[in-house]
Design an enzyme around this catalytic site. Sequence first.
Site, PDB file in Angstrom:
ATOM      1  CE1 TYR A 144      -2.254   3.230   2.701  1.00 22.11           C
ATOM      2  CE2 TYR A 144      -3.584   2.661   0.787  1.00 22.11           C
ATOM      3  CZ  TYR A 144      -3.304   3.513   1.849  1.00 22.11           C
ATOM      4  OH  TYR A 144      -4.074   4.623   2.044  1.00 22.11           O
ATOM      5  CG  ASP A 239       5.902   3.742   0.411  1.00 20.72           C
ATOM      6  OD1 ASP A 239       4.698   3.641   0.087  1.00 20.72           O
ATOM      7  OD2 ASP A 239       6.271   4.317   1.452  1.00 20.72           O
ATOM      8  CE  LYS A 267       2.711   4.715   7.991  1.00 20.79           C
ATOM      9  NZ  LYS A 267       1.351   4.593   8.546  1.00 20.79           N
TER      10      LYS A 267
HETATM   11  P1  KE4 Z   1      -0.414   8.476   4.636  1.00 23.53           P
HETATM   12  O1  KE4 Z   1      -0.987   9.188   3.457  1.00 23.53           O
HETATM   13  O2  KE4 Z   1      -1.466   7.653   5.373  1.00 23.53           O
HETATM   14  O3  KE4 Z   1       0.387   9.390   5.562  1.00 23.53           O
HETATM   15  O4  KE4 Z   1       0.700   7.425   4.113  1.00 23.53           O
HETATM   16  C1  KE4 Z   1       0.294   6.503   3.141  1.00 23.53           C
HETATM   17  C2  KE4 Z   1       1.253   5.330   3.179  1.00 23.53           C
HETATM   18  C3  KE4 Z   1       2.238   5.242   2.230  1.00 23.53           C
HETATM   19  N1  KE4 Z   1       3.120   4.217   2.228  1.00 23.53           N
HETATM   20  C4  KE4 Z   1       3.065   3.253   3.173  1.00 23.53           C
HETATM   21  C5  KE4 Z   1       4.062   2.141   3.140  1.00 23.53           C
HETATM   22  C6  KE4 Z   1       2.069   3.301   4.179  1.00 23.53           C
HETATM   23  O5  KE4 Z   1       2.026   2.322   5.119  1.00 23.53           O
HETATM   24  C7  KE4 Z   1       1.152   4.350   4.197  1.00 23.53           C
HETATM   25  C8  KE4 Z   1       0.046   4.447   5.243  1.00 23.53           C
HETATM   26  N2  KE4 Z   1      -0.091   3.341   6.131  1.00 23.53           N
HETATM   27  C9  KE4 Z   1      -1.406   3.112   6.648  1.00 23.53           C
HETATM   28  C10 KE4 Z   1      -1.486   1.811   7.433  1.00 23.53           C
HETATM   29  N3  KE4 Z   1      -0.460   0.891   7.251  1.00 23.53           N
HETATM   30  C11 KE4 Z   1      -1.839   4.270   7.507  1.00 23.53           C
HETATM   31  C12 KE4 Z   1      -3.051   4.026   8.350  1.00 23.53           C
HETATM   32  C13 KE4 Z   1      -4.284   4.560   7.733  1.00 23.53           C
HETATM   33  O6  KE4 Z   1      -4.455   4.437   6.502  1.00 23.53           O
HETATM   34  O7  KE4 Z   1      -5.102   5.084   8.520  1.00 23.53           O
END
Ligand code: KE4
Length: 429
Positions: A144, A239, A267
């Site tokens: 993701y 990523d 994060k």
């Molecule tokens: P954000 O847009 O949520 O800050 O980051 C997206 C993203 C991009 N790349 C990786 C590897 C990620 O894990 C994420 C976001 N992770 C999710 C859960 N694993 C965030 C939690 C959520 O969607 O509420």
Amino acid sequence: MNTSKSEALFARAQKVMPGGVNSPVRAFKAVGGHPLFIASARGARVTDVDGNTFIDYVGSWGPMIAGHAHPRIVERVKRQAELGTSFGAPTGLEAELAEKVVAAVPSIEVVRMVNSGTEAVMSAIRIARGATGRDQIVKFEGCYHGHGDSLLVKAGSGVMSLGLPDCPGIVADLAKNTLTLPYNDASKVRELFDRQGDKIACLIVEPVAGNMGVVPPATGFLETLREVTRKAGAVLIFDEVITGFRLGLGGAQERFNVLPDMTCLGKIIGGGLPVGAYGGRQDLMDKVAPTGAIYQAGTLSGNPLAMAAGCEMLDILAEEGVYGDLEKKSDMLCRGYQDNASALGVAARFTRVGAMFSMFFTGRDVTDYESVKTCDTGLFQRYFNALLEEGVYMAPSQFEAGFMSLAHSEEDIQQTIEASQRALRKARG
Ligand code: KE4
């Protein structure tokens, strides 16, 4: 456990927000019941609005590696707030955080701050397409990369938990340019690049997958990605939104000694405030406006509060012994989990890289999206809820990672192991 105030808040929130949440995976859809509304958090613990306290292994999905409400971060943000919260003009704090990122992440020569991991990934892909003049991108099933249109194609994380392999609203003409391969299958990668490498702008990968649960890269997998992208003139994007500053100051690329052309971060680098970042080779980043013609912008990019929190976080993580401590505690917890499953005869597989880990309820080795899908999500749901009753809060989905923090004590971990055994016994029946 009384959760009546959370329940009431959830009913209220659902009237004015989709599903009552601002991010789908928080809605507990994969584990049933209603989400806990959190009132406060400190160190290794979160407390919900009904006063229930839990040892927390969600860590806000990764950022809280130093523990919740870390005194140094809180103090730094308070001080900055009194000086103003946003100027829409450059500040020294942005240069300070950028210098820390450039010094820590081996492949990053130049970096741009944005407001989320999604924005970082969208921007990096735009640069890869702009720099190569090519349209196609490659990603992996179960990974993701945020909710950018090009990436919601067989994504993992929330989409996987919601069982929505393709998301409505994505323009078909765009989705067709996203090629999806099985994670850890180096031969399929070679096959694709041999066939059409000259059409591929970039390949994006979670160097350690965290969004189908934690799935480490197979030996040689990352090296193959580096080799085929270099040969094809495609941009290799790591990523590292999860793995960045989680697996070490240099992230996965330092741990596995494979350097991408661009890296996406998020994060942890915001210290709990909204920050994403993308960076990499100078020649690629020079193409970003205002230096170059590829446009990307953001009103709150480099926000002073977020920069202050991020700077303090990276200073904390740069201290001697931090990652050794995280490694020791994560190892202790995961060994306890394994002992519990063995003692109770529960079919489970365990994965861990540094301070990110998963327990999969399956008897199959987990190496990719297909194998992860064999998990018994019913057992996971029962286990999750039994563990919550025992005062331990883990991610409400089998397809997410668990995160250790510096604030977890050995007593917390021992308490977690004992709670996990009781919960597993109850869930197994
Ligand atoms: P954000 O847009 O949520 O800050 O980051 C997206 C993203 C991009 N790349 C990786 C590897 C990620 O894990 C994420 C976001 N992770 C999710 C859960 N694993 C965030 C939690 C959520 O969607 O509420």
